[in-house]
Design a protein around this motif. Structure first.
Motif, PDB file in Angstrom:
ATOM      1  N   MET A 278      35.985  33.675  37.588  1.00  0.00           N
ATOM      2  CA  MET A 278      35.420  35.012  37.436  1.00  0.00           C
ATOM      3  C   MET A 278      36.481  36.104  37.488  1.00  0.00           C
ATOM      4  O   MET A 278      36.231  37.201  37.069  1.00  0.00           O
ATOM      5  N   ALA A 279      37.624  35.798  38.010  1.00  0.00           N
ATOM      6  CA  ALA A 279      38.652  36.819  38.195  1.00  0.00           C
ATOM      7  C   ALA A 279      38.972  37.559  36.895  1.00  0.00           C
ATOM      8  O   ALA A 279      39.056  38.773  36.876  1.00  0.00           O
ATOM      9  N   TRP A 280      39.154  36.815  35.821  1.00  0.00           N
ATOM     10  CA  TRP A 280      39.549  37.452  34.576  1.00  0.00           C
ATOM     11  C   TRP A 280      38.374  38.138  33.884  1.00  0.00           C
ATOM     12  O   TRP A 280      38.536  38.706  32.822  1.00  0.00           O
TER      13      TRP A 280
ATOM     14  N   ILE B 267      36.678  48.036  40.148  1.00  0.00           N
ATOM     15  CA  ILE B 267      36.619  47.704  41.581  1.00  0.00           C
ATOM     16  C   ILE B 267      35.269  47.080  41.932  1.00  0.00           C
ATOM     17  O   ILE B 267      35.208  46.077  42.651  1.00  0.00           O
ATOM     18  N   ASN B 268      34.188  47.658  41.423  1.00  0.00           N
ATOM     19  CA  ASN B 268      32.859  47.098  41.698  1.00  0.00           C
ATOM     20  C   ASN B 268      32.721  45.688  41.127  1.00  0.00           C
ATOM     21  O   ASN B 268      32.114  44.817  41.757  1.00  0.00           O
TER      22      ASN B 268
ATOM     23  N   LYS C 113      31.856  42.344  43.083  1.00  0.00           N
ATOM     24  CA  LYS C 113      30.724  41.527  42.646  1.00  0.00           C
ATOM     25  C   LYS C 113      31.148  40.072  42.411  1.00  0.00           C
ATOM     26  O   LYS C 113      30.404  39.137  42.695  1.00  0.00           O
ATOM     27  N   ASN C 114      32.362  39.882  41.909  1.00  0.00           N
ATOM     28  CA  ASN C 114      32.868  38.548  41.622  1.00  0.00           C
ATOM     29  C   ASN C 114      33.542  37.880  42.826  1.00  0.00           C
ATOM     30  O   ASN C 114      34.132  36.815  42.685  1.00  0.00           O
ATOM     31  N   GLY C 115      33.439  38.513  43.986  1.00  0.00           N
ATOM     32  CA  GLY C 115      33.942  37.903  45.208  1.00  0.00           C
ATOM     33  C   GLY C 115      35.439  38.025  45.415  1.00  0.00           C
ATOM     34  O   GLY C 115      36.000  37.384  46.311  1.00  0.00           O
TER      35      GLY C 115
ATOM     36  N   SER D   1      50.588  43.908  38.906  1.00  0.00           N
ATOM     37  CA  SER D   1      49.781  42.685  38.992  1.00  0.00           C
ATOM     38  C   SER D   1      48.358  42.910  38.523  1.00  0.00           C
ATOM     39  O   SER D   1      47.842  44.039  38.549  1.00  0.00           O
ATOM     40  N   ALA D   2      47.715  41.828  38.127  1.00  0.00           N
ATOM     41  CA  ALA D   2      46.296  41.892  37.801  1.00  0.00           C
ATOM     42  C   ALA D   2      45.525  42.250  39.071  1.00  0.00           C
ATOM     43  O   ALA D   2      45.846  41.747  40.147  1.00  0.00           O
ATOM     44  N   PRO D   3      44.536  43.119  38.970  1.00  0.00           N
ATOM     45  CA  PRO D   3      43.781  43.515  40.160  1.00  0.00           C
ATOM     46  C   PRO D   3      43.187  42.343  40.933  1.00  0.00           C
ATOM     47  O   PRO D   3      43.098  42.397  42.161  1.00  0.00           O
ATOM     48  N   HIS D   4      42.802  41.258  40.267  1.00  0.00           N
ATOM     49  CA  HIS D   4      42.191  40.150  40.985  1.00  0.00           C
ATOM     50  C   HIS D   4      43.183  39.444  41.924  1.00  0.00           C
ATOM     51  O   HIS D   4      42.768  38.662  42.758  1.00  0.00           O
ATOM     52  N   MET D   5      44.450  39.755  41.811  1.00  0.00           N
ATOM     53  CA  MET D   5      45.449  39.128  42.684  1.00  0.00           C
ATOM     54  C   MET D   5      45.367  39.658  44.120  1.00  0.00           C
ATOM     55  O   MET D   5      46.017  39.139  45.003  1.00  0.00           O
ATOM     56  N   VAL D   6      44.543  40.677  44.348  1.00  0.00           N
ATOM     57  CA  VAL D   6      44.382  41.238  45.688  1.00  0.00           C
ATOM     58  C   VAL D   6      43.852  40.180  46.659  1.00  0.00           C
ATOM     59  O   VAL D   6      44.378  39.983  47.737  1.00  0.00           O
TER      60      VAL D   6
END
Length: 67
Positions: free
Chosen positions: A1-3, A14-15, A19-21, A60-65
């Motif tokens: 789901m990250a991408w 951000i939302n 939502k994708n955890g 970095s890609a935001p999902h890397m947080v």
């Protein structure tokens, strides 16, 4: 789901990350909301992918947080 967390605005990105955890902390969500990614990237700033920013550097890609 990250991408799949892209958004049309910083808040939507951000939302979607939440939502994708990906974002699981209110403090991280608040920090990310306080700085607009478009301040650093001029093309597709709300895509959830790494992007070049200048001087052979990337943001970095935001999902890397992952927090």
């Amino acid at each position: 789901m990250a991408w799949r967390s892209h958004g049309k605005t910083n808040l939507e990105l951000i939302n979607n990350l939440e939502k994708n955890g990906i974002i699981r902390s209110a403090r991280v969500k608040q920090a990310m909301a306080s700085i607009d990614r478009a301040d650093f990237i001029s093309v597709s700033p709300y895509d959830d992918r790494p992007q070049g920013i200048s001087c052979n550097a990337t943001i970095s890609a935001p999902h890397m947080v992952w927090i």
